[in-house]
Design a protein around this motif. Sequence first.
Motif, PDB file in Angstrom:
ATOM      1  N   LEU A 112       0.671  -1.230   0.030  1.00 50.67           N
ATOM      2  CA  LEU A 112      -0.044  -0.062   0.072  1.00 50.67           C
ATOM      3  C   LEU A 112       0.845   1.246  -0.049  1.00 50.67           C
ATOM      4  N   LEU A 113       1.949   1.233   0.594  1.00 52.17           N
ATOM      5  CA  LEU A 113       2.906   2.685   0.660  1.00 52.17           C
ATOM      6  C   LEU A 113       4.337   2.188   0.717  1.00 52.17           C
ATOM      7  N   ILE A 114       4.955   3.202   0.556  1.00 50.99           N
ATOM      8  CA  ILE A 114       6.477   3.046   0.639  1.00 50.99           C
ATOM      9  C   ILE A 114       6.717   2.689   2.239  1.00 50.99           C
ATOM     10  N   PRO A 115       7.593   1.409   2.373  1.00 46.13           N
ATOM     11  CA  PRO A 115       7.833   1.097   3.715  1.00 46.13           C
ATOM     12  C   PRO A 115       8.209   2.096   4.550  1.00 46.13           C
ATOM     13  N   GLY A 116       8.158   2.064   5.963  1.00 40.10           N
ATOM     14  CA  GLY A 116       8.712   3.190   6.874  1.00 40.10           C
ATOM     15  C   GLY A 116       9.853   3.389   6.928  1.00 40.10           C
ATOM     16  N   LEU A 117      10.744   2.298   6.718  1.00 40.60           N
ATOM     17  CA  LEU A 117      12.306   2.374   6.868  1.00 40.60           C
ATOM     18  C   LEU A 117      12.852   3.258   5.450  1.00 40.60           C
ATOM     19  N   GLU A 121      11.002  12.319   5.033  1.00 43.75           N
ATOM     20  CA  GLU A 121      10.253  12.885   6.216  1.00 43.75           C
ATOM     21  C   GLU A 121       8.787  13.434   5.908  1.00 43.75           C
ATOM     22  N   ASP A 122       8.591  14.306   4.682  1.00 44.15           N
ATOM     23  CA  ASP A 122       7.480  14.731   4.234  1.00 44.15           C
ATOM     24  C   ASP A 122       6.500  13.611   4.122  1.00 44.15           C
ATOM     25  N   TYR A 123       6.892  12.583   3.549  1.00 38.58           N
ATOM     26  CA  TYR A 123       6.104  11.479   3.064  1.00 38.58           C
ATOM     27  C   TYR A 123       5.470  10.794   4.247  1.00 38.58           C
ATOM     28  N   ALA A 124       6.538  10.608   5.099  1.00 36.11           N
ATOM     29  CA  ALA A 124       6.099  10.032   6.533  1.00 36.11           C
ATOM     30  C   ALA A 124       5.100  10.968   7.307  1.00 36.11           C
ATOM     31  N   ARG A 125       5.421  12.168   7.020  1.00 34.78           N
ATOM     32  CA  ARG A 125       4.220  12.976   7.911  1.00 34.78           C
ATOM     33  C   ARG A 125       2.982  13.023   7.141  1.00 34.78           C
ATOM     34  N   ARG A 142       6.584  14.691  16.530  1.00 33.64           N
ATOM     35  CA  ARG A 142       7.238  13.772  17.629  1.00 33.64           C
ATOM     36  C   ARG A 142       6.951  12.391  16.855  1.00 33.64           C
ATOM     37  N   ARG A 143       5.898  11.877  16.139  1.00 34.84           N
ATOM     38  CA  ARG A 143       5.825  10.672  15.537  1.00 34.84           C
ATOM     39  C   ARG A 143       6.673  10.805  14.296  1.00 34.84           C
ATOM     40  N   VAL A 144       6.708  11.882  13.701  1.00 33.82           N
ATOM     41  CA  VAL A 144       7.741  11.994  12.469  1.00 33.82           C
ATOM     42  C   VAL A 144       9.161  11.755  12.932  1.00 33.82           C
ATOM     43  N   ASP A 145       9.616  12.452  14.044  1.00 36.95           N
ATOM     44  CA  ASP A 145      10.811  12.246  14.480  1.00 36.95           C
ATOM     45  C   ASP A 145      11.218  10.998  15.000  1.00 36.95           C
ATOM     46  N   ALA A 146      10.185  10.200  15.549  1.00 35.32           N
ATOM     47  CA  ALA A 146      10.583   8.941  16.073  1.00 35.32           C
ATOM     48  C   ALA A 146      10.786   8.012  14.585  1.00 35.32           C
ATOM     49  N   ARG A 147      10.090   8.273  13.502  1.00 38.94           N
ATOM     50  CA  ARG A 147      10.211   7.292  12.345  1.00 38.94           C
ATOM     51  C   ARG A 147      11.613   7.639  11.754  1.00 38.94           C
ATOM     52  N   MET A 148      11.966   8.958  11.715  1.00 37.95           N
ATOM     53  CA  MET A 148      13.236   9.266  11.145  1.00 37.95           C
ATOM     54  C   MET A 148      14.391   8.910  11.784  1.00 37.95           C
ATOM     55  N   LEU A 149      14.165   8.796  13.322  1.00 41.98           N
ATOM     56  CA  LEU A 149      15.272   8.203  14.021  1.00 41.98           C
ATOM     57  C   LEU A 149      15.361   6.777  13.805  1.00 41.98           C
ATOM     58  N   LEU A 171       3.854   3.494  -5.471  1.00 43.46           N
ATOM     59  CA  LEU A 171       4.517   4.409  -6.372  1.00 43.46           C
ATOM     60  C   LEU A 171       3.670   5.378  -6.935  1.00 43.46           C
ATOM     61  N   ARG A 172       2.464   5.010  -7.232  1.00 43.14           N
ATOM     62  CA  ARG A 172       1.362   5.869  -8.005  1.00 43.14           C
ATOM     63  C   ARG A 172       0.577   6.532  -7.293  1.00 43.14           C
ATOM     64  N   ARG A 173       0.459   6.171  -5.911  1.00 40.53           N
ATOM     65  CA  ARG A 173      -0.519   6.863  -5.317  1.00 40.53           C
ATOM     66  C   ARG A 173       0.041   8.371  -4.708  1.00 40.53           C
ATOM     67  N   LEU A 174      -0.890   9.094  -4.794  1.00 40.13           N
ATOM     68  CA  LEU A 174      -0.248  10.441  -4.518  1.00 40.13           C
ATOM     69  C   LEU A 174      -0.601  10.585  -3.157  1.00 40.13           C
ATOM     70  N   VAL A 175       0.559  10.666  -2.349  1.00 33.83           N
ATOM     71  CA  VAL A 175       0.571  11.018  -0.963  1.00 33.83           C
ATOM     72  C   VAL A 175       1.236  12.585  -0.622  1.00 33.83           C
ATOM     73  N   GLY A 176       0.359  13.322  -0.263  1.00 33.77           N
ATOM     74  CA  GLY A 176       0.632  14.945  -0.083  1.00 33.77           C
ATOM     75  C   GLY A 176       0.433  15.706  -1.487  1.00 33.77           C
ATOM     76  N   SER A 177       1.628  16.137  -1.964  1.00 31.06           N
ATOM     77  CA  SER A 177       1.617  16.664  -3.087  1.00 31.06           C
ATOM     78  C   SER A 177       2.654  16.037  -4.343  1.00 31.06           C
ATOM     79  N   PRO A 178       2.664  16.506  -5.359  1.00 36.14           N
ATOM     80  CA  PRO A 178       3.483  15.794  -6.431  1.00 36.14           C
ATOM     81  C   PRO A 178       5.111  15.921  -6.159  1.00 36.14           C
ATOM     82  N   ASP A 179       5.142  17.476  -5.341  1.00 33.12           N
ATOM     83  CA  ASP A 179       6.650  17.574  -5.084  1.00 33.12           C
ATOM     84  C   ASP A 179       7.109  16.449  -3.986  1.00 33.12           C
TER      85      ASP A 179
END
Length: 280
Positions: A112-117, A121-125, A142-149, A171-179
């Motif tokens: 369904l999505l790019i794996p967390g690892l 950062e923006d995608y995870a948010r 805080r959750r974003v920071d934890a995932r990045m750490l 890959l094709r699912r738009l999460v957030g924006s095109p950027d």
Amino acid sequence: MKSPTVRHRRLGRELRRLREEADLTTNEAAHRLGWSLSKVHRVEGGRIMVSETDLIHACDLFGADSYTKGGLIQLARDANRRGWWTAYSDVFTGGYVALEAEATAIHKWEPLLIPGLLQSEDYAREVIRARHPNLGAGELERRVDARMLRKINVVGPNAPALHALIDEAALRRLVGSPDIMDRQLGDLLQAMTWTHITVQILPLSAGAHPGMEGAFSVLNFDPEDPAVGYVESPAGEVYVEAADQVRSLTLLFERLAGACLSPEKSAVLIAAVRSNDDLP
């Protein structure tokens, strides 16, 4: 259920081995140690941590020599050592991150999505915001920071080998924006140049495939520590530790990998999706 850490599991196996070598049943051991039968089973299964005093009494009862006793005491102390993730116990509520941090190889299927690892950062948010829409700004970060750490600790230097299988739909699912998607796919391509990371894409043209029932992971450790399977859902976490069930997950992963594009062709597909200005 919560999974024990690798060291907890190892300590439990060693205590069970010593008990069996001493020719004591679990009932006899429980009676002579003053433990409940449930406690014996939970300690040997790595489900709970034994105190150092209880550990010493068990070693003495089972006739462990001083070298073995000392090694188990040190193992118990190491098992109780606080990892970086304990500072985020409100975010990481299960035992998976502790297992992940000790793995030598991680095999991950994600439909369904790019794996967390491998998330930027923006995608995870955006993923976390969609999963927890009522989070305040501070808790979200805080959750974003934890995932990045977590990503730094597991995908950085001295990291385990990571083999990720990802459905093309992610890959094709738009999460957030095109950027955001452009940066995420660029980060994914960069990660694929690292020698310890293998990424394969399952193309949409594969049709029906063995992984349609959902995401899962298989974590491997040093040879003396059995592999663990892991499945996460909105209802909770499931840890798969029975040898035959882990073997089934491993075979499923291998079948999926065989249906995926090669890493080289996967990189070509990712680059092609990234260059498309009208991401669906």
